[in-house]
Design an enzyme around this catalytic site. Structure first.
Site: not given
Lengths: 462, 465
Positions: B42-43, B185-187, B312, B444
């Site tokens: 999927t990824c 959600g995030y998707i 998953d 910096h």
């Protein structure tokens, strides 16, 4: 810049000298006003010496374990030019001043001692009040310690708690803290990191800790075999341990002891005790053998006042005391301490039990006041379940008698007809043979035996 | 077809499976990997990688569109930019293709045998793969289930026609004029934001009271603010009922119980993912389950000896990097190494605008542990680099134990903060204390200075606020 000399303040009660038990600063440390510099021990109380000024520690006048006279300089602090110049003269001038910190002495645990001394007798109300005050003082003390520890760079060794700067050690059940590399090495080596002590910040386990653990591993396994060991560990005898040592040496060198052992059948007493404890009245403390023995001693010394006495051998005077202040030898984490149940003659069985329990707790957690640790007229020593068959108790100088309790056990006793199981307990008691004859000692112990074997006698008013 | 016998069989070539197989190959284990589709799972094919490609393209287009007005503070102006989504998707597909080839190459290099086809358990030691040329039987001493997950379908909005999944959204030929996203959600937010930037009018429908419900409100506030600025309508406490009969609108029941029509050329349903536990013969081996997921122990072992499960299919968080770490661990276990799951941090990133990173415990989670905590938060509005990037929204937040300053969690929200996840995770995994972060020189001018400042803030002496 000015130098401020801090002398050992008058730590109270006509004490002329005190033993230095802890330095909480070292030369070069910068201290602030009220930071604790040192702790000294007098008699049985520890007193902290706070700094009256802000500045840098230049000189420490004594080593740990040394006895310092009141008024002798112990710390020199170089103060900043601002306050130092105005507040303090040159060092020789301040030497003549009365001890600057005297007013600010912060006694640990014996704050109410002075107040308590003014009270003629200890009424229950008075006790309550004292306890409260002692509690307040202690909590105030610890709060100040924390302030000092967290305020700046000053390191307070006395803080008791590990300060944040060094990291709290890992509590039981917490996951070991280690980097992934250390975790993997541990797994590969078959080491359970929960067993490994972490020396890093917050108890983090580093490669060194793991190396040390692995290096120690086989050794620990070999320890089951026999191995030669060399080396001598030198431990300086200071503080309470030194006081105990001195006191014991004094007692044994001056007092010719006579020790008398008698067995007591406590079967009836145990029955009575079990019944009383079985009543489960919440206002009553749980009874051990101790309060019965205390009451028996009160009765016995009533008939033999010569045993409830202190012998001032330098002056050649025996002080016979009307009050029966019973010292109870107690084992504490620091060593042997003898808290005193005052006026046992005015306390009933349950009051004796409650007071003895309270004092034992106070002695163990270090909160016992000096008042509570001095002034006994006769002493009980007991090793409880470890009591053994016979002991040879050492008299609590300058008293003249000490009663030792041995372990109670079931023994077969011939009742003239057959052997019967009885609960037997030995009393091993020592007396100052200079002022107590063997006969008197025997009479005293036999009286105790009679009272304990027929406990009803304890409650008979005579 | 001749049976194959091997030491290790991996079912599924997603991030968990292929990493497991590569590592096993490196360790000299005779390994076979089975995958029905292209390697990468999927990824790589329809998740992380293509969505980030689309988000990047959308960001670029949106940025350029912002210069049209001629009033941009940077002084840049240009004529109206155009986007040809077909070309964008083709570019994205080329990236995916390169990575597919890359994974296949890595597997080959590690001497892993790849079998293309759909696998099905026959028993605990035997798998049958339906390949193009017929059934292939594979016998293995140890088997790793890495079948992954699939988008959850809503009964009221079955996929098909205008109703699309995240996979379909990444293959659209043109930008829809109107897009309804079901699930905040995030998707959903990542894709919804991308399409809004490409010009779609986007409405997000979330059943819970707020978007990104897995993160605390403080972290999601900059995202909500940005959604509004992008003209994305967000409906919370709202329930998607189904498509309107006309097919060009979504019917939503709002918080007050009213029914509302939302015009939508496409309806993107992103209401979560479910473990792929069907179609490969789970029944044949009867593994213990943990809810919808396969139950595993701290070595990813299932209830059946010799069968592991990773990724998953084993539970939350459903993240590629979790699956990869599990895959690597299992390969080493199979090789006889002593390993077990001891990770302290599985960082999570939302590629929303601005991005959100979370590693370790949130303040609330940390407090739930019964500990007193110290929290330090540093806003990017006080960070010079953030100003020069015109992205002053957001902050870095550090959560530590009050007693020994051990860092328990680090969160950040802000442009580009996904890259800070490395520092965050490393700090937690190494057992850093606040003083360690505060005492580390951070270059910096970078946004990473916010990390150091947040630690300083927790210690009570931040320098720049």
């Amino acid at each position: 810049m000015a130098e401020h000399v801090i002398k050992l303040p008058d730590v109270g009660e006509g004490v002329a000298e005190a033993e230095l038990v802890e330095w909480t600063v070292k030369v070069g440390d910068v201290v602030r006003e009220d930071d604790v510099l040192a702790a000294v021990m007098t008699d049985k109380a520890t007193v902290e010496i706070p700094s009256p000024v802000e500045g840098e520690v230049k000189w420490l006048g004594a080593e740990i374990g040394e006895t310092v006279a009141v008024g002798s300089p112990i710390v020199k602090i170089e103060t900043g030019s601002k306050s130092g110049a105005s507040d303090d003269g040159p060092s020789d001038a301040s030497n003549d001043e009365p001890t600057p910190a005297a007013a600010e002495v912060r006694p640990v645990g014996d704050a109410p001692a002075k107040k308590a001394e003014t009270e003629a007798s200890v009424s229950p109300g008075g006790k309550e009040q004292k306890k409260e005050e002692a509690g307040k003082e202690r909590s105030g003390q610890s709060a100040r310690n924390e302030d000092a520890g967290g305020s700046d760079g000053t390191k307070s060794v006395n803080a008791g708690k590990t300060s944040i700067a060094t990291g709290a050690p890992r509590a039981a059940g917490e996951k070991p803290l280690a980097s992934p590399a250390v975790r993997q090495r541990a797994r590969d080596a078959g080491v359970d990191l929960r067993q490994v002590h972490g020396t890093g910040p917050a108890g983090r386990i580093g490669h060194d800790d793991l190396d040390a653990f692995i290096a120690r591993g086989p050794q620990a396994a070999a320890a089951s075999g026999l191995a030669r060991k060399d080396g001598v560990e030198d431990i300086k005898v200071v503080g309470l341990r030194r006081r105990i040592a001195e006191k014991m040496a004094l007692a044994k060198s001056r007092i010719p002891h006579i020790t008398y052992v008698e067995e007591v059948d406590v079967t009836a007493l145990e029955d009575l005790r079990a019944k009383l404890n079985g009543e489960k009245r919440t206002e009553r403390p749980k009874l051990t053998l101790l309060p019965f023995l205390m009451r028996a001693m009160v009765k016995a010394v009533g008939e033999q006042p010569g045993l409830n006495a202190t012998f001032d051998d330098d002056a050649g005077i025996i002080h016979r005391h009307a009050a029966v202040h019973i010292g109870i030898a107690a084992q504490t984490p620091g060593g042997l301490m003898v808290p005193v149940v005052r006026h046992a003659e005015a306390r009933d069985l349950f009051d004796c039990a409650a007071e003895a329990a309270r004092l034992a707790d106070a002695a163990r957690d270090g909160s016992a006041t000096r008042e509570e640790l001095t002034g006994s007229t006769i002493t009980i020593t007991s090793l409880g379940a470890m009591g053994g068959v016979v002991t040879t108790p050492v008299i609590n100088h300058p008293e003249v008698a000490i009663v030792g309790v041995n372990k109670m056990m079931m023994r077969p006793v011939w009742d003239g007809d057959r052997f019967v199981p009885r609960k037997m307990m030995n009393l091993s008691s020592s007396f100052d043979h200079r002022v107590v004859d063997g006969w008197d000692a025997a009479v005293f112990v036999q009286r105790l035996k009679a009272l304990l074997e027929t406990p009803a006698l304890l409650f008979v008013e005579t | 077809m001749k049976d194959i016998s091997c030491k290790l069989l991996v079912i599924g070539a997603g991030p968990g499976g292929y990493v497991c197989a590569i590592r096993a190959g490196q360790l000299g284990i005779d390994t076979v990997i089975v995958e029905a589709a292209k390697p990468g799972g999927t990824c790589l094919n329809v998740g992380c990688i293509p969505s980030k490609a689309l988000i990047h393209a959308a960001d670029e287009f949106h940025r350029l569109s912002g210069y049209q007005s001629g009033t941009d503070p940077l002084g840049i102006s240009l004529a109206s930019p155009q986007i040809d989504l077909k070309k964008t998707i083709a570019w994205k597909d080329r990236i995916v293709g390169r990575l597919n080839t890359g994974v296949a190459g890595l597997l080959k290099k590690a001497r892993v045998k790849s079998v293309e086809g759909h696998a099905r358990f026959r028993d605990g030691k035997t798998v049958v793969v339906a390949t193009e040329t017929g059934d292939q039987v594979i016998r293995a001493e140890e088997i790793v289930i890495a079948t992954g997950s699939a988008p959850v379908e809503l009964p009221s909005l079955p996929f098909g026609g205008p109703v699309i999944s995240s996979t379909d959204a990444l293959a659209l030929k043109s930008v829809p004029e109107t897009l309804a996203v079901v699930g905040g959600g995030y998707i959903g937010l990542e894709l919804g934001t991308a399409f809004a930037k490409l010009g779609a009018r986007v409405t997000v429908v979330e059943a819970l009271p707020r978007i990104l419900p897995l993160y605390d409100a403080e972290l999601t506030r900059p995202v909500a603010k940005r959604l509004e600025a992008l003209g994305i309508a967000v409906m919370t406490d709202a329930k998607a009922k189904g498509l309107a009969k006309s097919g060009d609108a979504l019917v939503v029941e709002t918080a007050d119980g009213e029914e509302k029509r939302i015009e939508a050329d496409k309806v993107l349903v992103t209401v979560g993912r479910r473990p792929a536990t069907e179609g490969w013969g789970l029944d044949e081996i009867d593994l213990d389950m943990d809810g919808r997921f396969i139950r595993i122990d701290d070595q990813c072992r299932t209830s059946m000896r010799g069968i592991y499960a990773i990724g998953d299919v084993t539970g939350e968080p459903m993240l590629a990097h979790r699956a990869m770490a599990q895959g690597e661990m299992v390969a080493e276990l199979v090789a006889g190494h002593r390993r077990s799951w001891d990770k302290r941090s599985i960082p999570a990133v939302c590629f929303t605008d601005p991005e959100i990173v979370s590693a370790g415990l949130s303040p609330e989670e940390a407090r739930k542990g019964g500990r007193e905590v110290k929290i330090g938060q540093f806003p990017f509005s006080a960070n010079g680099r953030a100003m020069t990037l015109q992205s002053e929204d957001g902050f870095v937040r550090v959560v530590a134990r009050a007693d020994n300053h051990l860092v328990l969690g680090i969160q950040a929200v802000g442009a580009g903060v996904s890259e800070l996840s490395a520092a965050f995770s490393l700090a937690i995994e190494m057992g850093a204390r606040l003083e360690d972060i505060a005492g580390t020189i951070h270059a910096h001018p970078t946004q990473s200075e916010g990390f150091q400042e947040a630690a300083l803030k927790a210690l009570g002496h931040a320098l720049h606020i």
